[in-house]
Scaffold this motif. Structure first.
Motif, PDB file in Angstrom:
ATOM      1  N   ALA A 130       0.845  -1.200   0.000  1.00 40.39           N
ATOM      2  CA  ALA A 130       0.000   0.000   0.000  1.00 40.39           C
ATOM      3  C   ALA A 130       0.880   1.250   0.000  1.00 40.39           C
ATOM      4  O   ALA A 130       1.010   1.954   1.005  1.00 40.39           O
ATOM      5  N   SER A 131       1.509   1.537  -1.148  1.00 42.22           N
ATOM      6  CA  SER A 131       2.343   2.732  -1.260  1.00 42.22           C
ATOM      7  C   SER A 131       2.076   3.412  -2.591  1.00 42.22           C
ATOM      8  O   SER A 131       1.669   2.780  -3.570  1.00 42.22           O
ATOM      9  N   GLN A 132       2.340   4.727  -2.617  1.00 41.70           N
ATOM     10  CA  GLN A 132       2.103   5.504  -3.830  1.00 41.70           C
ATOM     11  C   GLN A 132       2.980   4.998  -4.980  1.00 41.70           C
ATOM     12  O   GLN A 132       2.535   4.924  -6.138  1.00 41.70           O
ATOM     13  N   LYS A 133       4.209   4.600  -4.672  1.00 38.02           N
ATOM     14  CA  LYS A 133       5.120   4.084  -5.687  1.00 38.02           C
ATOM     15  C   LYS A 133       4.556   2.828  -6.339  1.00 38.02           C
ATOM     16  O   LYS A 133       4.603   2.668  -7.566  1.00 38.02           O
ATOM     17  N   ASP A 134       3.988   1.948  -5.516  1.00 36.10           N
ATOM     18  CA  ASP A 134       3.442   0.705  -6.058  1.00 36.10           C
ATOM     19  C   ASP A 134       2.195   0.957  -6.899  1.00 36.10           C
ATOM     20  O   ASP A 134       1.971   0.286  -7.914  1.00 36.10           O
ATOM     21  N   GLU A 142      -0.796  -0.754 -16.698  1.00 31.61           N
ATOM     22  CA  GLU A 142      -2.179  -0.807 -17.175  1.00 31.61           C
ATOM     23  C   GLU A 142      -2.927  -2.010 -16.610  1.00 31.61           C
ATOM     24  O   GLU A 142      -3.735  -2.638 -17.292  1.00 31.61           O
ATOM     25  N   ILE A 143      -2.639  -2.316 -15.347  1.00 30.38           N
ATOM     26  CA  ILE A 143      -3.387  -3.339 -14.620  1.00 30.38           C
ATOM     27  C   ILE A 143      -4.671  -2.691 -14.096  1.00 30.38           C
ATOM     28  O   ILE A 143      -4.619  -1.637 -13.452  1.00 30.38           O
ATOM     29  N   GLN A 144      -5.804  -3.287 -14.366  1.00 31.06           N
ATOM     30  CA  GLN A 144      -7.082  -2.674 -14.011  1.00 31.06           C
ATOM     31  C   GLN A 144      -7.469  -2.871 -12.549  1.00 31.06           C
ATOM     32  O   GLN A 144      -8.205  -2.062 -11.984  1.00 31.06           O
ATOM     33  N   GLU A 145      -6.980  -3.954 -11.937  1.00 29.04           N
ATOM     34  CA  GLU A 145      -7.352  -4.238 -10.545  1.00 29.04           C
ATOM     35  C   GLU A 145      -6.133  -4.715  -9.781  1.00 29.04           C
ATOM     36  O   GLU A 145      -5.310  -5.481 -10.307  1.00 29.04           O
ATOM     37  N   THR A 146      -6.014  -4.277  -8.549  1.00 31.02           N
ATOM     38  CA  THR A 146      -4.928  -4.755  -7.706  1.00 31.02           C
ATOM     39  C   THR A 146      -5.423  -4.994  -6.286  1.00 31.02           C
ATOM     40  O   THR A 146      -6.349  -4.336  -5.816  1.00 31.02           O
ATOM     41  N   GLY A 147      -4.785  -5.949  -5.638  1.00 30.77           N
ATOM     42  CA  GLY A 147      -5.071  -6.213  -4.235  1.00 30.77           C
ATOM     43  C   GLY A 147      -4.116  -5.436  -3.355  1.00 30.77           C
ATOM     44  O   GLY A 147      -2.946  -5.241  -3.693  1.00 30.77           O
ATOM     45  N   SER A 166      -8.806   3.230  15.051  1.00 32.59           N
ATOM     46  CA  SER A 166      -9.163   4.438  14.295  1.00 32.59           C
ATOM     47  C   SER A 166      -8.012   4.866  13.396  1.00 32.59           C
ATOM     48  O   SER A 166      -8.225   5.313  12.252  1.00 32.59           O
ATOM     49  N   GLN A 167      -6.775   4.724  13.889  1.00 31.24           N
ATOM     50  CA  GLN A 167      -5.620   5.090  13.081  1.00 31.24           C
ATOM     51  C   GLN A 167      -5.465   4.152  11.885  1.00 31.24           C
ATOM     52  O   GLN A 167      -5.177   4.594  10.771  1.00 31.24           O
ATOM     53  N   ALA A 168      -5.657   2.862  12.134  1.00 32.35           N
ATOM     54  CA  ALA A 168      -5.546   1.895  11.057  1.00 32.35           C
ATOM     55  C   ALA A 168      -6.606   2.141   9.997  1.00 32.35           C
ATOM     56  O   ALA A 168      -6.310   2.115   8.784  1.00 32.35           O
ATOM     57  N   MET A 169      -7.842   2.402  10.441  1.00 34.94           N
ATOM     58  CA  MET A 169      -8.914   2.635   9.474  1.00 34.94           C
ATOM     59  C   MET A 169      -8.611   3.859   8.618  1.00 34.94           C
ATOM     60  O   MET A 169      -8.763   3.826   7.388  1.00 34.94           O
ATOM     61  N   GLU A 170      -8.178   4.938   9.245  1.00 37.21           N
ATOM     62  CA  GLU A 170      -7.904   6.152   8.490  1.00 37.21           C
ATOM     63  C   GLU A 170      -6.739   5.944   7.516  1.00 37.21           C
ATOM     64  O   GLU A 170      -6.761   6.425   6.377  1.00 37.21           O
ATOM     65  N   HIS A 171      -5.730   5.193   7.970  1.00 31.87           N
ATOM     66  CA  HIS A 171      -4.597   4.885   7.095  1.00 31.87           C
ATOM     67  C   HIS A 171      -5.060   4.076   5.881  1.00 31.87           C
ATOM     68  O   HIS A 171      -4.718   4.405   4.733  1.00 31.87           O
ATOM     69  N   TYR A 172      -5.845   3.039   6.132  1.00 30.30           N
ATOM     70  CA  TYR A 172      -6.325   2.194   5.033  1.00 30.30           C
ATOM     71  C   TYR A 172      -7.190   2.991   4.063  1.00 30.30           C
ATOM     72  O   TYR A 172      -7.045   2.876   2.836  1.00 30.30           O
ATOM     73  N   LEU A 173      -8.094   3.796   4.589  1.00 27.58           N
ATOM     74  CA  LEU A 173      -8.986   4.568   3.730  1.00 27.58           C
ATOM     75  C   LEU A 173      -8.195   5.551   2.876  1.00 27.58           C
ATOM     76  O   LEU A 173      -8.523   5.786   1.708  1.00 27.58           O
ATOM     77  N   ARG A 185      -9.120  -0.143  -9.804  1.00 21.22           N
ATOM     78  CA  ARG A 185     -10.032  -0.954  -9.002  1.00 21.22           C
ATOM     79  C   ARG A 185      -9.241  -1.601  -7.865  1.00 21.22           C
ATOM     80  O   ARG A 185      -8.181  -2.198  -8.087  1.00 21.22           O
ATOM     81  N   VAL A 186      -9.774  -1.513  -6.672  1.00 19.37           N
ATOM     82  CA  VAL A 186      -9.055  -2.014  -5.503  1.00 19.37           C
ATOM     83  C   VAL A 186      -9.755  -3.244  -4.941  1.00 19.37           C
ATOM     84  O   VAL A 186     -10.982  -3.285  -4.821  1.00 19.37           O
ATOM     85  N   ARG A 187      -8.949  -4.230  -4.621  1.00 16.03           N
ATOM     86  CA  ARG A 187      -9.408  -5.425  -3.909  1.00 16.03           C
ATOM     87  C   ARG A 187      -8.757  -5.379  -2.529  1.00 16.03           C
ATOM     88  O   ARG A 187      -7.542  -5.529  -2.402  1.00 16.03           O
TER      89      ARG A 187
END
Length: 459
Positions: A130-134, A142-147, A166-173, A185-187
């Motif tokens: 879960a990083s901006q670089k990835d 051009e991958i349409q969906e990633t986990g 609460s911190q984890a939820m905000e980070h994930y969101l 598309r996110v899985r």
């Protein structure tokens, strides 16, 4: 709010509110998971309804989770296995997706080589940190969906991430928003869900994910990850271990439709197949598997097993070509050097071989008596008999019928002279102390001896 449910035409209450429970100390469910003892299966006798989706399918993680526990596949091997998956899935694409790593040059070369095959199914998807670089990597390829990983138990939130809920939820969101802003598309992989607080964290988090999806118009998926294999399919089991309870909550209380729910289970307690089937039954359209079940620790749900679960639940293979499973098994053993345990269902060398003489006698009369289905038609694997001191004349006769159809009934019947003479030779072998099975080459040699004697008039 009351809503008329389409599946049963009954009014159902829908005004449930589940807010995040932001606790200071982790909920580790020690009564379920004492750690110094075997985990316990608790019942609360709350039974949720079976809700089989209109459509169900299989997804694949052979090139992601399956590669985390073995030497990496070469590009050529991935292309061949991907081709097998395409052929196995049939014209309806019932093996819907396959996920890939994207990090190394070899990972990306495998994606491009599989993409060049031009198949609609399996769809190629990614798996990233879960990083901006990835996320940029996903976009560039051009991958349409990633986990992405969104660990949801307090074991992970408090003890690995060192956060509060609460911190984890905000980070994930925040991470999910980043992906959606890029049009990806996110899985969301809800790691360790069978040790998570389902209504204190998972459902509130899933509701927020659904809201994000609605705001952007991009469908979000939830992969329900039984990371440690703790899931239980038995009705009436208490959450967090109840497969049915988890799927019911995400479907009815978080508002995720079946086609965006995917089960991913491990086999630590021998429950990978039964739990995947339960996920289908209780409302998830998708089950995530790997070829031969190869994956972390005890492995994932075997993909080939779910082909037959599908056929049993739906009453049809729906175009899936189950004979490809035998080709896959041969490829793993001959080309990849992977040893399949001989008694592995559908794949192992002994899975439809009988050794007992009484069983061989039954098969000789009608193979349906001791064979699970027509394995020759469905798996391109005829039922066979292994010859030993337990096989008797019936076993020898069955071996002759399979391997020498050119012989007459008088030559290969269980009371025939060649069969009786070969059986006598086998008996002598074991009387002299032999403990191994009789090889085909030995039987061939003895057959030629007996046929030669018969033609010379000595039998």
């Amino acid at each position: 709010m009351l809503e008329l449910a389409k599946r049963n035409n009954l009014l159902e209450a829908r005004n449930f509110e589940y807010a995040l429970q932001d606790i200071d100390e982790p909920q580790l469910y020690r009564e379920h998971f004492p750690y110094t003892e075997v985990p316990r299966i608790a019942f609360n006798h709350r039974v949720v309804p079976i809700h089989m989706p209109d459509k169900i399918w299989i997804t694949d993680t052979t090139f992601r989770d399956g590669q985390q526990s073995r030497a990496p596949y070469t590009v050529e091997q991935i292309v061949q296995l991907f081709t097998f998956l395409h052929r196995l899935g049939g014209p309806k694409g019932l093996i819907r997706q396959s996920e890939f790593f994207l990090y190394s040059k070899q990972d990306r070369a495998a994606v491009e080589a599989c993409r060049a095959l031009g198949y609609d199914f399996p769809e190629i998807t990614g798996w990233i940190r879960a990083s901006q670089k990835d996320f940029r990597l996903v976009k560039e390829m051009e991958i349409q969906e990633t986990g992405i990983l969104v660990s949801c138990s307090d074991y992970h939130i408090f003890q690995k991430l060192k956060m509060k809920r609460s911190q984890a939820m905000e980070h994930y969101l925040g991470v999910v928003r980043m992906a959606l802003d890029l049009g990806i598309r996110v899985r969301c992989h809800l790691e360790d869900i069978t040790r998570a607080d389902i209504y204190g964290f998972v459902i509130p988090f899933a509701i927020e994910l659904r809201k994000l999806s609605e705001q952007t118009g991009i469908p979000l998926k939830l992969r329900v990850c039984d990371t440690m294999g703790y899931g239980i399919s038995t009705p009436g089991v208490a959450i967090p271990r109840s497969v049915g309870g988890i799927i019911y909550g995400l479907l009815h209380h978080a508002g995720f439709p079946s086609e965006r729910l995917e089960w991913h289970g491990h086999n630590d307690f021998y429950r990978a197949v039964s739990n995947a089937s339960a996920a289908w039954l209780y409302g998830a359209s998708s089950v995530n598997c790997s070829l031969l079940g190869i994956g972390e620790r005890t492995g994932n749900c075997p993909l080939e097993a779910m082909v037959f679960e599908y056929a049993q639940l739906r009453g049809t293979l729906d175009g899936m070509d189950s004979r490809i499973i035998t080709e896959i098994a041969r490829y793993y053993e001959k080309e990849l050097g992977y040893r399949i345990p001989p008694r592995t269902p559908f794949l192992g060398s002994d899975f439809n071989i009988t050794r007992a003489g009484i069983h061989a006698d039954g098969i000789l009369k009608n193979e349906e008596i001791y064979n699970i289905f027509n394995t020759e038609k469905i798996l391109d694997r005829p039922v066979t008999v292994a010859i030993s001191n337990l096989s008797g004349a019936s076993g020898v006769a069955h071996w002759l019928q399979q391997n020498h159809p050119e012989l007459s009934d008088e030559q290969r019947g269980k009371t025939s002279a060649p069969v009786q003479a070969i059986k006598a030779w086998i008996d002598r072998q074991y009387e002299e102390g032999r403990v191994t099975s009789i090889a085909d080459a030995e039987l061939e040699s003895q057959l030629q001896v007996q046929l030669g004697a018969q033609s010379a008039g000595k039998l």
